[in-house]
Enzyme design. Structure first.
Site, PDB file in Angstrom:
ATOM      1  N   GLU A  11       0.817  -1.225   0.000  1.00 25.22           N
ATOM      2  CA  GLU A  11       0.000   0.000   0.000  1.00 25.22           C
ATOM      3  C   GLU A  11       0.850   1.274   0.000  1.00 25.22           C
ATOM      4  OE1 GLU A  11      -2.928  -0.416   3.132  1.00 25.22           O
ATOM      5  OE2 GLU A  11      -4.205  -1.596   1.815  1.00 25.22           O
ATOM      6  N   GLU A  19      -6.455  -8.259  -0.929  1.00 21.63           N
ATOM      7  CA  GLU A  19      -6.842  -8.369   0.482  1.00 21.63           C
ATOM      8  C   GLU A  19      -8.329  -8.062   0.622  1.00 21.63           C
ATOM      9  OE1 GLU A  19      -4.780  -5.822   3.213  1.00 21.63           O
ATOM     10  OE2 GLU A  19      -2.860  -6.138   2.223  1.00 21.63           O
TER      11      GLU A  19
HETATM   12  C1  GLA Z   1      -4.128  -3.017   4.722  1.00 17.66           C
HETATM   13  C2  GLA Z   1      -2.718  -3.569   4.807  1.00 17.66           C
HETATM   14  C3  GLA Z   1      -2.645  -4.837   5.605  1.00 17.66           C
HETATM   15  C4  GLA Z   1      -3.486  -4.769   6.846  1.00 17.66           C
HETATM   16  C5  GLA Z   1      -4.909  -4.434   6.451  1.00 17.66           C
HETATM   17  C6  GLA Z   1      -5.860  -4.383   7.622  1.00 17.66           C
HETATM   18  O1  GLA Z   1      -4.827  -3.478   3.653  1.00 17.66           O
HETATM   19  O2  GLA Z   1      -2.148  -3.778   3.549  1.00 17.66           O
HETATM   20  O3  GLA Z   1      -1.284  -5.073   5.941  1.00 17.66           O
HETATM   21  O4  GLA Z   1      -2.980  -3.797   7.707  1.00 17.66           O
HETATM   22  O5  GLA Z   1      -4.923  -3.169   5.848  1.00 17.66           O
HETATM   23  O6  GLA Z   1      -7.174  -4.174   7.194  1.00 17.66           O
END
Ligand code: GLA
Ligand code: ZN
Length: 690
Positions: free
Chosen positions: A163, A319
């Site tokens: 991210e 994710e």
């Molecule tokens: C983001 C991050 C993950 C985790 C999630 C929690 O997507 O990439 O590492 O912290 O949030 O929702």
């Protein structure tokens, strides 16, 4: 320019693994002292129907415990275990968080705040993208990882960093910003002064060395500067990412690379990631059950559509939570059915994966209560685990869909730079411009009519669309003006709204009549004034004999060649055009001069779609039951229809207009009924559609 997909053949993320991916972020290093858990994980992964794990995201301290001393033993062991259990690995580069030694020895890797203070070690995504020391350390560890793993058949893709986001105001970044501007403005400070309208308040620059990043401590009045800073932050992030990718590709150019992007992320213009990544992937955390789930679903669908269009091929849902997150104000679990439904939603919009954050809940630190496939009880006998298993079963039953595309006849234009310029501008409603919400509004109408929709950049080729919608395109550079005009001239149908064609690409107001340039001819109108309504005010228009509410914005426009199809029915512009239609070249351009509360476009947009010949996935004249939608994927002669119900009431007997095979039950059906938060995946051959 987008890459076109003719839907004739499958387009796999990694042709060596032409299957749906079902997996999760996995942090085995957190369990390194209780390794029996690893064995337990392998058993549970098989039981959950998972075939992939994403590892190494935050493992730098484990992999390089001291500068230059590498220890890959844990990664060797876990990749081998996953492989032996029939799983694939997506391997991350660890730049999303650094080890303590790195920050202590090279403090320049840590970010500096606008006030000049350097942030201490802590958190995770806290690094300067310009720092040569950080880039070098990342290059070294990425080279080591690539040498060791990029030819390992268990590894199916790279996940670079985590991210990307944030800004840094350190001297190195400031200097890089100046370099970026020197290049952009041909080392000519007068050119920059003109583009920035810098004589305003005596802010004229004498030299590039006087430029500082905009912030509360410097200057926020020069809109061109703020816009360029945002462009620079994206540019520098992409440059950093390229630096990460180089050593990976040097070892194996064929191993595909992605990075996990985010939901409605304002700060980075993801369109600039397009050419650097092999495939797109993102992390979807909608606020389910916080209101009308149909609205939440269509907003999530908007982002799925964007990520599909970014590379014009299948993307990954990198994710999602199988239950709840830990960072929202109210962290609510997904209700029964919704986990599988929201997972399959991604697939319906073109994802070839369903992945979770996280596989197993950690015991400590800030994410210990975040949802996971496996909880602290370590059990598979849970509601969450069973729903993951169900999703795994569905992905297995529908695996032949992998690699297929999504054909859309409509597109919505999304433009980060426009959003930045619009949100920064002082005028209209000062703080709540509602750009993205307005994009969602149009998208929602198509979503609720079961119409596939693309989300595209204003410079993309619109030739394949019957209808293009350009909400609030306040900043329209000359390329966009030309692109929109060409599209209509060649026969397209375009809808644009209030604010269109106000400023140019450097955020200077266009002079003369607006919408600027040829757009006034395209729409056959010109704009005289913009009325901003207080939140408690409601205006009124009339369209086809029916009255609709006006909210927030009402432009006073004049029709030159356009026909008025809707008229204001309130205020000093009573009787002025509110909605216009204009023929231009072979096409048609509509202008909506006001913002509505959603009721007007709910009636109007289906009319335009019909006129433009846009077909929904299911033929129907009226609205579907609330919360119901359907999306399709196709490839060669195969067409796959996903029927989705985002409501807590059942949906009964929706007529599909033709016969399908139900891929989950094997039955033939020409109607569909769905449980609350239920779904169906159907198949037919394209020939039978026409
Ligand atoms: C983001 C991050 C993950 C985790 C999630 C929690 O997507 O990439 O590492 O912290 O949030 O929702
Ligand atoms: Zn910096």
């Amino acid at each position: 320019m987008g890459i076109h997909n003719d839907y004739s053949e499958r387009n796999y993320v990694n042709p060596a693994f032409p299957h749906f991916v079902h997996g999760a972020d996995y942090n085995p290093e957190q369990w390194i002292v209780t390794k029996e858990i690893w064995g337990e994980d392998m058993k549970l992964m098989r039981e959950a129907g998972c075939n992939e794990m994403t590892v190494g995201i935050f493992s730098w301290a484990e992999l390089e415990p001291e500068e230059g001393r590498f220890d890959f033993s844990f990664l060797d062991e876990i990749i081998d275990m996953i492989d032996k259990n029939g799983g694939k690995v997506i391997l991350a580069t660890p730049s999303g968080a650094r080890p303590r030694w790195l920050a202590s020895k090279y403090p320049e890797v840590l970010r500096v705040r606008p006030d000049g203070t350097r942030i201490r070690f802590g958190g995770r995504h806290n690094h300067c993208y310009t720092s040569p020391a950080y880039r070098e350390k990342v290059r070294i560890i990425n080279t080591e990882l690539a040498r060791r793993y990029s030819h390992n058949p268990a590894v199916m893709a790279w996940h670079v960093s985590n991210e990307y986001g944030g800004e840094c105001f350190c001297p190195l970044c400031q200097e890089a910003f100046r370099g970026f501007l020197r290049e952009k403005y041909h080392n000519n400070i007068d050119e920059l002064n003109h583009a920035y309208w810098a004589r305003f308040w005596s802010h004229t620059y004498r030299d590039f060395s006087e430029i500082e990043a905009p912030s509360e401590y410097t200057d926020t009045s020069i809109h061109g500067l703020t816009l360029d800073w945002k462009r620079f932050v994206t540019h520098q992030t992409v440059d950093f990412m390229k630096n990460e990718i180089l050593p990976l590709k040097a070892e194996n150019p064929d191993l595909p690379v992605t990075t996990n992007m985010q939901y409605d992320f304002r700060d980075l213009d993801y369109f600039q990631f397009r050419d650097v990544l092999d495939f797109a992937s993102w992390d979807a955390y909608p606020r389910w059950h916080s209101g009308d789930d149909a609205l939440t679903a269509s907003a999530a669908a908007f982002w799925h559509d964007f990520y599909r269009c970014l590379k014009n091929k299948p993307f990954f849902l990198m994710e999602s939570t199988p239950s709840l997150v830990n960072w929202q104000e109210y962290n609510k679990p997904k209700k029964p059915g919704l986990d599988t439904l929201s997972s399959v939603q991604a697939v319906a919009h073109g994802s070839d994966s369903v992945q979770y954050f996280q596989w197993r809940k950690g015991r400590g630190s800030s994410e210990k209560l975040h949802g996971a496939v496996v909880g602290h009880d370590g059990s598979s006998d849970t509601r969450v685990f069973r729903s993951v298993r169900r999703t795994g079963d569905i992905l297995e039953q529908t695996d032949e869909i992998t690699g297929s595309g999504v054909k859309a006849e409509c597109a919505i234009i999304l433009d980060w730079e426009n959003r930045w310029a619009l949100e920064d501008c002082q005028g209209f409603v000062r703080n709540d411009k509602k750009y993205i919400e307005t994009c969602y509004q149009y998208h929602h109408v198509m979503w609720s009519r079961a119409v596939n929709c693309d989300v595209v950049h204003p410079h993309d080729d619109f030739g394949r669309y019957k209808l293009v919608i350009a909400p609030m395109l306040y900043m329209t550079d000359s390329g966009t003006i030309e692109n929109l005009s060409r599209y209509v001239r060649n026969g397209g149908t375009l809808i644009a709204t209030y604010h269109t064609g106000t400023v140019d690409g450097t955020d200077l107001c266009w002079l003369g009549k607006t919408p600027a340039g040829t757009l006034s001819d395209v729409f056959g109108i010109w704009r005289e004034e913009t009325d901003t309504l207080y939140p408690w005010e409601t205006g009124k228009i009339i369209y086809l004999g029916k009255e609709y509410a006006v909210k927030d914005v009402a432009e006073v426009i004049h029709a030159s060649s356009a026909e008025t199809v809707g008229e204001y029915r309130a205020d000093y512009y009573y009787g002025f055009p509110a909605v216009t239609r204009n023929s231009y070249g072979k096409g048609t351009a509509y202008y909506q001069a006001f913002r509505d509360d959603g009721c007007f476009i709910r009636d109007w947009l289906p009319e335009i779609m019909k006129e433009a010949g846009v077909a929904g996935n299911i033929p129907n004249e009226t609205e579907f039951p609330h919360g119901f939608t359907a999306h399709s994927r196709q490839s060669g002669g195969d067409l796959y229809l996903f029927c989705e119900n985002y409501s807590d009431s059942p949906v009964r007997d929706v007529h599909l207009g033709q016969q399908y095979i139900d891929m989950l039950t094997g039955e033939k059906r020409d109607t569909v009924s769905l449980e609350p938060y239920g779904l169906a995946v159907l198949k037919t051959d394209l020939a039978s559609r026409s």
